[in-house]
Design an enzyme around this catalytic site. Structure first.
Site, PDB file in Angstrom:
ATOM      1  N   SER A 116      88.423 -35.671 -46.897  1.00  0.00           N
ATOM      2  CA  SER A 116      87.430 -34.851 -47.582  1.00  0.00           C
ATOM      3  C   SER A 116      87.395 -33.482 -46.946  1.00  0.00           C
ATOM      4  O   SER A 116      87.718 -33.317 -45.774  1.00  0.00           O
ATOM      5  CB  SER A 116      86.058 -35.484 -47.432  1.00  0.00           C
ATOM      6  OG  SER A 116      85.667 -35.382 -46.071  1.00  0.00           O
ATOM      7  N   LYS A 117      86.990 -32.510 -47.743  1.00  0.00           N
ATOM      8  CA  LYS A 117      87.086 -31.144 -47.216  1.00  0.00           C
ATOM      9  C   LYS A 117      86.082 -30.865 -46.114  1.00  0.00           C
ATOM     10  O   LYS A 117      86.185 -29.870 -45.425  1.00  0.00           O
ATOM     11  CB  LYS A 117      87.007 -30.117 -48.347  1.00  0.00           C
ATOM     12  CG  LYS A 117      85.837 -30.234 -49.249  1.00  0.00           C
ATOM     13  CD  LYS A 117      85.963 -29.198 -50.355  1.00  0.00           C
ATOM     14  CE  LYS A 117      84.934 -29.478 -51.414  1.00  0.00           C
ATOM     15  NZ  LYS A 117      85.370 -29.419 -52.760  1.00  0.00           N
ATOM     16  N   ARG A 118      85.106 -31.749 -45.927  1.00  0.00           N
ATOM     17  CA  ARG A 118      84.197 -31.546 -44.804  1.00  0.00           C
ATOM     18  C   ARG A 118      84.913 -31.783 -43.485  1.00  0.00           C
ATOM     19  O   ARG A 118      84.522 -31.272 -42.458  1.00  0.00           O
ATOM     20  CB  ARG A 118      82.998 -32.493 -44.911  1.00  0.00           C
ATOM     21  CG  ARG A 118      81.822 -31.840 -45.616  1.00  0.00           C
ATOM     22  CD  ARG A 118      80.582 -32.707 -45.627  1.00  0.00           C
ATOM     23  NE  ARG A 118      80.852 -34.049 -46.109  1.00  0.00           N
ATOM     24  CZ  ARG A 118      80.723 -35.144 -45.353  1.00  0.00           C
ATOM     25  NH1 ARG A 118      80.351 -35.028 -44.101  1.00  0.00           N
ATOM     26  NH2 ARG A 118      80.963 -36.319 -45.854  1.00  0.00           N
ATOM     27  N   LYS A 119      85.955 -32.614 -43.524  1.00  0.00           N
ATOM     28  CA  LYS A 119      86.594 -32.972 -42.264  1.00  0.00           C
ATOM     29  C   LYS A 119      88.040 -32.510 -42.161  1.00  0.00           C
ATOM     30  O   LYS A 119      88.615 -32.493 -41.088  1.00  0.00           O
ATOM     31  CB  LYS A 119      86.511 -34.487 -42.085  1.00  0.00           C
ATOM     32  CG  LYS A 119      85.055 -34.922 -42.007  1.00  0.00           C
ATOM     33  CD  LYS A 119      84.882 -36.370 -41.731  1.00  0.00           C
ATOM     34  CE  LYS A 119      83.393 -36.708 -41.716  1.00  0.00           C
ATOM     35  NZ  LYS A 119      83.100 -37.987 -42.282  1.00  0.00           N
ATOM     36  N   ASN A 120      88.623 -32.160 -43.257  1.00  0.00           N
ATOM     37  CA  ASN A 120      90.017 -31.721 -43.278  1.00  0.00           C
ATOM     38  C   ASN A 120      90.169 -30.733 -44.427  1.00  0.00           C
ATOM     39  O   ASN A 120      89.578 -30.936 -45.476  1.00  0.00           O
ATOM     40  CB  ASN A 120      90.922 -32.909 -43.594  1.00  0.00           C
ATOM     41  CG  ASN A 120      91.491 -33.570 -42.364  1.00  0.00           C
ATOM     42  OD1 ASN A 120      92.054 -32.895 -41.510  1.00  0.00           O
ATOM     43  ND2 ASN A 120      91.338 -34.861 -42.263  1.00  0.00           N
TER      44      ASN A 120
END
Ligand code: GLU
Length: 472
Positions: free
Chosen positions: A257-261
Site C-alpha cells: 500500500s502506498k502508506r508503506k511503499n
C-alpha cells in the site's frame, strides 16, 4: 495444460496511478506467453466509468513500455480480438446478459436501493453469517419480469447461483482445488441499472471471446473466481486455467500500500530506478528463473521455459532496501553513455511526475538544477530528521504538539478526496480550535511531512504525495 495456443492477458483498470503490481503481473504473463510462443494481451477494464480516466490509461501504457513489458494486442496496437477497451464493448455484454436471462441462469432484480439498505441493516443486526442479496427477485416469474422491464422499471441483472451445490476451480500456482459452497456466493450483479456490465460479466465474456487460455492474476481476485466459474458454466464455456499470484506485501505482511511503499510506476521512474533492476526485483518476488538461484539476472532468463508452477506461493515482501541494492548493481555497470541516458530519462520523468509543483518551483529558483534540492523529499521513502524540529520554539510544548499533530492526522484521514485546500482547512481548524496561530502548526506539519523546515508549498506538497503518504 490446454492445447490451444497460449493467450494471456493483463486487464488493468485505468483508475489512478499505474501500479507496481500491474508490472509484476504483466511480467509473469508475458514471460509465460514468450515461453510458449503465445500472445500477451493488454485489455483496459474501464467499466467503472466514474473512476476511469484516459490519463490513467495512457500512463499505464507509458509505464509498461518504459519497463519493456510490451504487448502483442491492445487498445493502442489493435489485434484480431478488438476492441480491447471494455467501454467500447457494452453492446456485447448486453447481448450475453440477455442470453443468460433467456436461459434462466440470470434474472432481473427490481429491488430498490432502500430495500437493499434495509436488508443489509437487518443482516448486520442479526449478525447473519452471510451478507448479500437474499434472492428476493428470483421469485418474479419470467413473463412478469419481462413486462416490468419493458414498462421501464429500473432493474439490474443478477447471476442465479444454483443452490445447493458447490463450485470448484483448480489453481495452477497453489496446485490445489479451491471449493466454495454455492450458498456462500452472492447472486452477483452482472448488468447494472444503466446497462453497463460489472467487472465479473465483462471479464468472463472478454476472456472467453479473446480466447484467453490462462488467467494469471493477483490473489486478491480469488474470491471472484467462483462467480466466474459459475458464469463459464452458465454460458457452457470451458474456463481458462486460473493462476493466482501471491500479492506483493509490505514488511508487516499487509497488502502493498502506498502508506508503506511507493506503488506508482511513475514514481519508480522519477526516483531513478532502472527498468532492468525493477524487473529483476519483481521477477525475484515471484521466484525468479530458478528458485534460490542467482539474484541478478536479465529478464530474458525468465522468458524461456517459464512454467506457472515455478511461481512461489510464499508471500513476497517488497523490500525497498533490497531493490535499492539491486538498482545499485545495475547502475554500477552502466556505461557513461547509458548513465547519461538514464539521467536524462529520470529528469524528464521527475519533472513529469511533479508537474503540479513546477509552477511553485518556478517562483523560487534561479536555475533548473535547483529542482533536486527542492523536490528530493518526494523521492525519499523514509524521512530522517531531528524530531526536536517538530516542536516550535515559541508555542505549544512537546505533548501538545503531538496532540495537535494527531488531531490533524485524524481530520486528514476523514477527508473525502483531499485537496491542498481541504487539507489546509483541516489543519487551520485544529490550530484555531486550540488558539494557536496556524503558521506555527504549519511549520510542525512541514517538518513532519517533508522532514525539512523549508519546502515547497506545504499543502500542495501534501496533495502531491497524497494524503496517505502525508499521514504516514
Ligand atoms: N480489472 C481487474 C484489475 O484491475 C482485472 C483482474 C483480472 O485480471 O481478472 O486488476
Amino acid at each position: 495444460m490446454s492445447q490451444k495456443p497460449v493467450r494471456v492477458r493483463i486487464a488493468p483498470s485505468p483508475t489512478g496511478e499505474p501500479h507496481v503490481g500491474t508490472a509484476y503481473i504483466a511480467l509473469f504473463n508475458r514471460a509465460f506467453a514468450r515461453s510458449h510462443g503465445g500472445k500477451f494481451v493488454l485489455r483496459i477494464e474501464d467499466t467503472d466509468q466514474a473512476r476511469s480516466t484516459r490519463e490513467s490509461e495512457l500512463s499505464i501504457y507509458a509505464s509498461l513500455r518504459w519497463l519493456g513489458l510490451t504487448w502483442d494486442e491492445g487498445p493502442d496496437v489493435g489485434g484480431p480480438f478488438g476492441p480491447y477497451r471494455q467501454s467500447e464493448r457494452t453492446a456485447t455484454y448486453q447481448e450475453y446478459g440477455k442470453k443468460l436471462l433467456e436461459s434462466g441462469r440470470a434474472y432481473r432484480c427490481f429491488c430498490t436501493a432502500e430495500r437493499l439498505a434495509e436488508l443489509r441493516k437487518k443482516q448486520m443486526a442479526e449478525k447473519s453469517s452471510r451478507l448479500g442479496y437474499d434472492g428476493f427477485c428470483r421469485g418474479v416469474a419470467a413473463a412478469e419480469s419481462k413486462k416490468r422491464a419493458e414498462a421501464g422499471e429500473v432493474h439490474v441483472v443478477r447471476l442465479l447461483v444454483p443452490d445447493p451445490g458447490e463450485t470448484s476451480f483448480r489453481d495452477a500456482i497453489r496446485q490445489d482445488v479451491v471449493t466454495t459452497k454455492n450458498g456462500e456466493i452472492d447472486d452477483q450483479i452482472l448488468l447494472k441499472s444503466d446497462g453497463f456490465p460489472t467487472y465479473h460479466l465483462a471479464n468472463v465474456v472478454d476472456d472467453h471471446l479473446m480466447e484467453i487460455t490462462h488467467v494469471i492474476r493477483a490473489e486478491e481476485w480469488i474470491p471472484s473466481t467462483p462467480k466466474h466459474v459459475l458464469l463459464y458454466q452458465a454460458f457452457g464455456w470451458e474456463p481458462p486455467v486460473f493462476a493466482h499470484m501471491p500479492l506483493l506485501r509490505n514488511a508487516d505482511k499487509s497488502k502493498i500500500s502506498k502508506r508503506k511503499n511507493p506503488v506508482s510506476l511513475r514514481w519508480y521512474r522519477a526516483a531513478g530506478y532502472l527498468p532492468p533492476a525493477l524487473l529483476n526485483f519483481l521477477a525475484l518476488m515471484g521466484g525468479g528463473p530458478k528458485e534460490g538461484d542467482v539474484e541478478i539476472f536479465g529478464v530474458d532468463a525468465l522468458e524461456t521455459g517459464f512454467e506457472i508452477e515455478k511461481i512461489k506461493t510464499t508471500q513476497p515482501v517488497f523490500d525497498l532496501a533490497k531493490l535499492e541494492w539491486m538498482n545499485g548493481q545495475y547502475v554500477q555497470h552502466l556505461s557513461p553513455e547509458a548513465f547519461a541516458d538514464a539521467l536524462a530519462d529520470r529528469a524528464r520523468a521527475a519533472a513529469e511526475y511533479l508537474r503540479p509543483l513546477l509552477v511553485h518551483l518556478g517562483q523560487r529558483v534561479k536555475r533548473t538544477s535547483e529542482f533536486d534540492r527542492w523536490t528530493e523529499t518526494f523521492f525519499l521513502t523514509s524521512l530522517d530528521y531531528d524530531a526536536a524540529l517538530l516542536v516550535p520554539k515559541k508555542g505549544p510544548d512537546k505533548a501538545r504538539t503531538l496532540d495537535l499533530l494527531n488531531k490533524v492526522k485524524k481530520l486528514l484521514k476523514d477527508l473525502e478526496g483531499p485537496t491542498a485546500a481541504s487539507m489546509e482547512a483541516a489543519a487551520r481548524e485544529v490550530a484555531e480550535k486550540d488558539g494557536q496561530p496556524p503558521e506555527v502548526l504549519f511549520m510542525t506539519l512541514r517538518v513532519a511531512v517533508t522532514g525539512q523546515t523549508t519546502s515547497m508549498p506545504l499543502f500542495e506538497s501534501m496533495e502531491m504525495m497524497g494524503r496517505d503518504v502525508a499521514v504516514a
